[in-house]
Design an enzyme around this catalytic site. Structure first.
Site, PDB file in Angstrom:
ATOM      1  N   ASP A 161     -20.494  34.289   3.047  1.00  0.00           N
ATOM      2  CA  ASP A 161     -20.748  35.205   1.926  1.00  0.00           C
ATOM      3  C   ASP A 161     -19.496  35.596   1.146  1.00  0.00           C
ATOM      4  O   ASP A 161     -19.449  36.643   0.511  1.00  0.00           O
ATOM      5  CB  ASP A 161     -21.417  36.477   2.472  1.00  0.00           C
ATOM      6  N   GLU A 215     -24.263  29.597   8.273  1.00  0.00           N
ATOM      7  CA  GLU A 215     -24.471  31.055   8.453  1.00  0.00           C
ATOM      8  C   GLU A 215     -25.342  31.588   7.306  1.00  0.00           C
ATOM      9  O   GLU A 215     -25.018  32.554   6.608  1.00  0.00           O
ATOM     10  CB  GLU A 215     -23.152  31.836   8.534  1.00  0.00           C
ATOM     11  N   GLU A 262     -20.464  40.954  -0.656  1.00  0.00           N
ATOM     12  CA  GLU A 262     -20.967  39.854   0.183  1.00  0.00           C
ATOM     13  C   GLU A 262     -22.484  39.700   0.168  1.00  0.00           C
ATOM     14  O   GLU A 262     -23.000  38.585   0.253  1.00  0.00           O
ATOM     15  CB  GLU A 262     -20.479  40.017   1.627  1.00  0.00           C
ATOM     16  N   HIS A 302     -11.723  46.131   7.080  1.00  0.00           N
ATOM     17  CA  HIS A 302     -11.334  45.543   5.793  1.00  0.00           C
ATOM     18  C   HIS A 302     -12.389  45.638   4.694  1.00  0.00           C
ATOM     19  O   HIS A 302     -12.174  45.158   3.591  1.00  0.00           O
ATOM     20  CB  HIS A 302     -10.952  44.069   5.975  1.00  0.00           C
ATOM     21  N   ARG A 332     -14.613  46.296   1.570  1.00  0.00           N
ATOM     22  CA  ARG A 332     -14.325  46.904   0.266  1.00  0.00           C
ATOM     23  C   ARG A 332     -15.108  48.183   0.028  1.00  0.00           C
ATOM     24  O   ARG A 332     -14.607  49.121  -0.598  1.00  0.00           O
ATOM     25  CB  ARG A 332     -14.694  45.925  -0.855  1.00  0.00           C
ATOM     26  N   HIS A 343      -5.366  44.313   8.521  1.00  0.00           N
ATOM     27  CA  HIS A 343      -5.692  43.293   7.513  1.00  0.00           C
ATOM     28  C   HIS A 343      -4.668  43.355   6.374  1.00  0.00           C
ATOM     29  O   HIS A 343      -4.182  44.432   6.032  1.00  0.00           O
ATOM     30  CB  HIS A 343      -7.098  43.590   6.979  1.00  0.00           C
TER      31      HIS A 343
HETATM   32  C1  UD1 Z   1     -12.383  38.504   2.134  1.00  0.00           C
HETATM   33  C2  UD1 Z   1     -13.885  38.334   1.860  1.00  0.00           C
HETATM   34  C3  UD1 Z   1     -14.714  39.045   2.933  1.00  0.00           C
HETATM   35  C4  UD1 Z   1     -14.274  38.619   4.319  1.00  0.00           C
HETATM   36  C5  UD1 Z   1     -12.778  38.846   4.455  1.00  0.00           C
HETATM   37  C6  UD1 Z   1     -12.317  38.346   5.811  1.00  0.00           C
HETATM   38  C7  UD1 Z   1     -14.652  38.242  -0.452  1.00  0.00           C
HETATM   39  C8  UD1 Z   1     -15.096  39.001  -1.641  1.00  0.00           C
HETATM   40  N1  UD1 Z   1     -14.236  38.947   0.580  1.00  0.00           N
HETATM   41  O1  UD1 Z   1     -12.046  39.875   1.940  1.00  0.00           O
HETATM   42  O2  UD1 Z   1     -16.082  38.715   2.747  1.00  0.00           O
HETATM   43  O3  UD1 Z   1     -14.980  39.392   5.259  1.00  0.00           O
HETATM   44  O4  UD1 Z   1     -12.090  38.108   3.438  1.00  0.00           O
HETATM   45  O5  UD1 Z   1     -11.059  38.822   6.136  1.00  0.00           O
HETATM   46  O6  UD1 Z   1     -14.687  37.025  -0.468  1.00  0.00           O
HETATM   47  N2  UD1 Z   1      -4.137  38.947   1.592  1.00  0.00           N
HETATM   48  C9  UD1 Z   1      -2.879  38.451   1.919  1.00  0.00           C
HETATM   49  N3  UD1 Z   1      -2.811  37.376   2.771  1.00  0.00           N
HETATM   50  C10 UD1 Z   1      -3.902  36.811   3.325  1.00  0.00           C
HETATM   51  C11 UD1 Z   1      -5.166  37.343   3.005  1.00  0.00           C
HETATM   52  C12 UD1 Z   1      -5.266  38.402   2.115  1.00  0.00           C
HETATM   53  O7  UD1 Z   1      -1.877  38.944   1.462  1.00  0.00           O
HETATM   54  O8  UD1 Z   1      -3.767  35.839   4.082  1.00  0.00           O
HETATM   55  C13 UD1 Z   1      -4.230  40.085   0.617  1.00  0.00           C
HETATM   56  C14 UD1 Z   1      -3.950  39.643  -0.838  1.00  0.00           C
HETATM   57  O9  UD1 Z   1      -3.317  40.687  -1.504  1.00  0.00           O
HETATM   58  C15 UD1 Z   1      -5.373  39.429  -1.393  1.00  0.00           C
HETATM   59  C16 UD1 Z   1      -6.091  40.590  -0.717  1.00  0.00           C
HETATM   60  O10 UD1 Z   1      -5.548  40.628   0.617  1.00  0.00           O
HETATM   61  O11 UD1 Z   1      -5.437  39.445  -2.795  1.00  0.00           O
HETATM   62  C17 UD1 Z   1      -7.579  40.531  -0.689  1.00  0.00           C
HETATM   63  O12 UD1 Z   1      -8.025  39.258  -0.266  1.00  0.00           O
HETATM   64  P1  UD1 Z   1      -9.530  38.791  -0.619  1.00  0.00           P
HETATM   65  O13 UD1 Z   1      -9.765  37.466  -0.041  1.00  0.00           O
HETATM   66  O14 UD1 Z   1      -9.815  38.999  -2.062  1.00  0.00           O
HETATM   67  O15 UD1 Z   1     -10.460  39.865   0.089  1.00  0.00           O
HETATM   68  P2  UD1 Z   1     -10.570  40.329   1.576  1.00  0.00           P
HETATM   69  O16 UD1 Z   1     -10.577  41.814   1.521  1.00  0.00           O
HETATM   70  O17 UD1 Z   1      -9.578  39.642   2.420  1.00  0.00           O
HETATM   71  N1  UDP Z   2      -9.443  37.803  13.853  1.00  0.00           N
HETATM   72  C1  UDP Z   2      -8.190  37.212  14.026  1.00  0.00           C
HETATM   73  N2  UDP Z   2      -7.076  38.008  13.957  1.00  0.00           N
HETATM   74  C2  UDP Z   2      -7.150  39.346  13.716  1.00  0.00           C
HETATM   75  C3  UDP Z   2      -8.428  39.924  13.498  1.00  0.00           C
HETATM   76  C4  UDP Z   2      -9.556  39.124  13.567  1.00  0.00           C
HETATM   77  O1  UDP Z   2      -8.094  36.015  14.252  1.00  0.00           O
HETATM   78  O2  UDP Z   2      -6.094  40.012  13.674  1.00  0.00           O
HETATM   79  C5  UDP Z   2     -10.646  36.943  13.907  1.00  0.00           C
HETATM   80  C6  UDP Z   2     -11.810  37.445  14.738  1.00  0.00           C
HETATM   81  O3  UDP Z   2     -11.729  36.947  16.055  1.00  0.00           O
HETATM   82  C7  UDP Z   2     -13.030  36.918  13.993  1.00  0.00           C
HETATM   83  C8  UDP Z   2     -12.575  36.829  12.556  1.00  0.00           C
HETATM   84  O4  UDP Z   2     -11.142  36.891  12.575  1.00  0.00           O
HETATM   85  O5  UDP Z   2     -13.366  35.594  14.407  1.00  0.00           O
HETATM   86  C9  UDP Z   2     -13.132  37.968  11.744  1.00  0.00           C
HETATM   87  O6  UDP Z   2     -12.506  38.029  10.503  1.00  0.00           O
HETATM   88  P1  UDP Z   2     -12.638  39.276   9.542  1.00  0.00           P
HETATM   89  O7  UDP Z   2     -12.940  40.502  10.331  1.00  0.00           O
HETATM   90  O8  UDP Z   2     -11.424  39.275   8.693  1.00  0.00           O
HETATM   91  O9  UDP Z   2     -13.853  38.872   8.600  1.00  0.00           O
HETATM   92  P2  UDP Z   2     -15.452  39.009   8.723  1.00  0.00           P
HETATM   93  O10 UDP Z   2     -15.878  38.394  10.002  1.00  0.00           O
HETATM   94  O11 UDP Z   2     -15.791  40.461   8.612  1.00  0.00           O
HETATM   95  O12 UDP Z   2     -15.936  38.266   7.521  1.00  0.00           O
END
Ligand code: UD1
Ligand code: UDP
Length: 371
Positions: free
Chosen positions: A94, A116, A130, A211, A213, A243
């Site tokens: 999602d 999924e 999502e 994490h 939103r 995160h």
């Molecule tokens: C995203 C997904 C969410 C998922 C989550 C898992 C969307 C809308 N959201 O949310 O569904 O549950 O990932 O973690 O697709 N950033 C870094 N380094 C990284 C990753 C993120 O610096 O490796 C920072 C950046 O500033 C980036 C921000 O986090 O712009 C947000 O990342 P983004 O992928 O937009 O949303 P998440 O909150 O991570």
């Molecule tokens: N996870 C990880 N490192 C962390 C936190 C989570 O590898 O510091 C793994 C966790 O085991 C799970 C996945 O990341 O498999 C979950 O990711 P996240 O919570 O970011 O996203 P969501 O599942 O809510 O989309």
């Protein structure tokens, strides 16, 4: 037959890796494209599962808006889908990546398979964005790999053809099993060594992540208040891999820094996180993936969200929906810490870790066979 597998974030990579490994095992060729919506958090997973993308769109930018990311995914995918012909594009879950890649594939007249599939809250504000993402991906997709019967029922209610919905369990359990086996066989790394040095594992460990939103602002502040209170009341070690989203970092470091028994650390690479989860007595999290993994390790999860599409975990008693209400989080943590002797045995409603085999079987028997 040409398959394209696309993902962009940490959880998608964890959940698509077993499918890539199963395809490799059967010597079925595929191309891997990462949007790199996440960067560091994605690369950690690619390294662990030794996956090397054929295309890396490298799209992550600090705190970029959903619209900016969406438009860049469409633009970049258009070029790839014009350059190479594919018979099936696989996307996951999602995220912005899954929906926009599915849309780009649809525009290019490609068939799409959704891994999924069928998770729903039917509330487009929770989880945001999502819930709408997965509904759109579901509408676009030709084939739906649903993790549970409940997810399949959701799709049938939406008039998806039953023969195109396959119940597989969740691939996150496949990944967890692979990783636990490696840990059993002595897997170690610098993160694990450093956790061993900094955390007192003679005390009970509570693991926290967050994490979402829809919780930015007041919701996150309430959760942090609860964590702070729990750290004062109990002789526990609280470990919080924070995160990298700046909206999470800001609140968490402001509210929870410099507390002796709260360890704020960088996101852990996947095997270290699994290793740490296995040592926890309680998890407090809004993560989807963690709600699915924790029952395999017999760890209760307080789900800090107002709604969850993972209701199977709630109804089977593996997790408890607490929202972002400070009092409720403290109360449920108290209940678990005072009543649980050890980690009571749970049955995981998200499967046994055979999902990738079922997905690849379907692709091989129903799609490859027609080639
Ligand atoms: C995203 C997904 C969410 C998922 C989550 C898992 C969307 C809308 N959201 O949310 O569904 O549950 O990932 O973690 O697709 N950033 C870094 N380094 C990284 C990753 C993120 O610096 O490796 C920072 C950046 O500033 C980036 C921000 O986090 O712009 C947000 O990342 P983004 O992928 O937009 O949303 P998440 O909150 O991570
Ligand atoms: N996870 C990880 N490192 C962390 C936190 C989570 O590898 O510091 C793994 C966790 O085991 C799970 C996945 O990341 O498999 C979950 O990711 P996240 O919570 O970011 O996203 P969501 O599942 O809510 O989309």
């Amino acid at each position: 037959m040409k398959l394209l597998i696309c993902f962009g974030t940490r959880p998608e990579a964890i959940k698509m890796a077993p499918i890539c490994l199963e395809l490799n095992k059967r010597q079925i060729a595929f191309k891997l494209c990462v949007t790199a919506q996440h960067r560091e958090m994605l690369d950690q997973v690619l390294d662990f599962f030794q996956l090397v993308p054929d295309y890396d769109l490298d799209l992550m930018q600090p705190n970029q808006s959903l619209n900016m990311l969406s438009s860049r995914i469409l633009y970049e995918m258009d070029a790839i889908l014009k350059k190479e012909q594919f018979d099936l594009v696989l996307v996951h879950g999602d995220t912005t990546t899954s929906t926009l890649v599915a849309l780009a594939a649809f525009h290019g007249n490609y068939k799409v398979a959704h891994v999924e599939a069928g998770l729903r809250t039917y509330d487009k504000t929770s989880p945001f964005p999502e819930e709408l993402n997965r509904q759109i991906t579901g509408r676009i997709s030709d084939f739906h790999f649903a993790p549970t019967q409940k997810a399949k029922n959701n799709l049938l209610k939406e008039n998806v053809y039953e023969s195109n919905v396959i119940v597989t369990g969740n691939t996150v359990i496949d990944s967890l099993n692979i990783t636990l086996k490696k840990i059993e066989h002595g897997y170690n790394n610098a993160f694990i060594e450093s956790l061993n040095e900094t955390i007192n594992f003679n005390k009970r460990v509570i693991l926290v992540t967050g994490h979402r939103r829809e919780s930015f602002g007041a919701g996150f502040e309430n959760v942090c208040e609860a964590i702070l209170e729990i750290s004062k009341i109990y002789e526990v070690e609280i470990v919080f891999p924070v995160h990298l989203n700046p909206n999470v970092q800001r609140v968490v470091y402001e509210k929870l820094s410099s507390i002796k028994n709260i360890h704020l650390i960088a996101p852990l690479d996947y095997p270290s996180f699994v290793w740490l989860m296995n040592k926890a007595v309680l998890i407090i999290s809004d993560s989807g993936g963690i709600q699915e993994e924790a029952p395999s390790l017999n760890i209760p999860v307080l789900v800090t969200r107002e709604t969850t599409e993972r209701e199977e975990g709630i109804t089977s008693g593996c997790s408890i929906l607490v929202g972002t209400n400070t009092t409720k989080i403290i109360h449920e943590a108290y209940r678990i810490l005072t009543t649980h002797k050890g980690n009571d045995k749970m049955t995981n409603p998200y499967g046994e870790g055979l999902a990738a085999i079922k997905i690849v079987d379907f692709i091989q028997n129903n799609i490859l066979i027609n080639e």
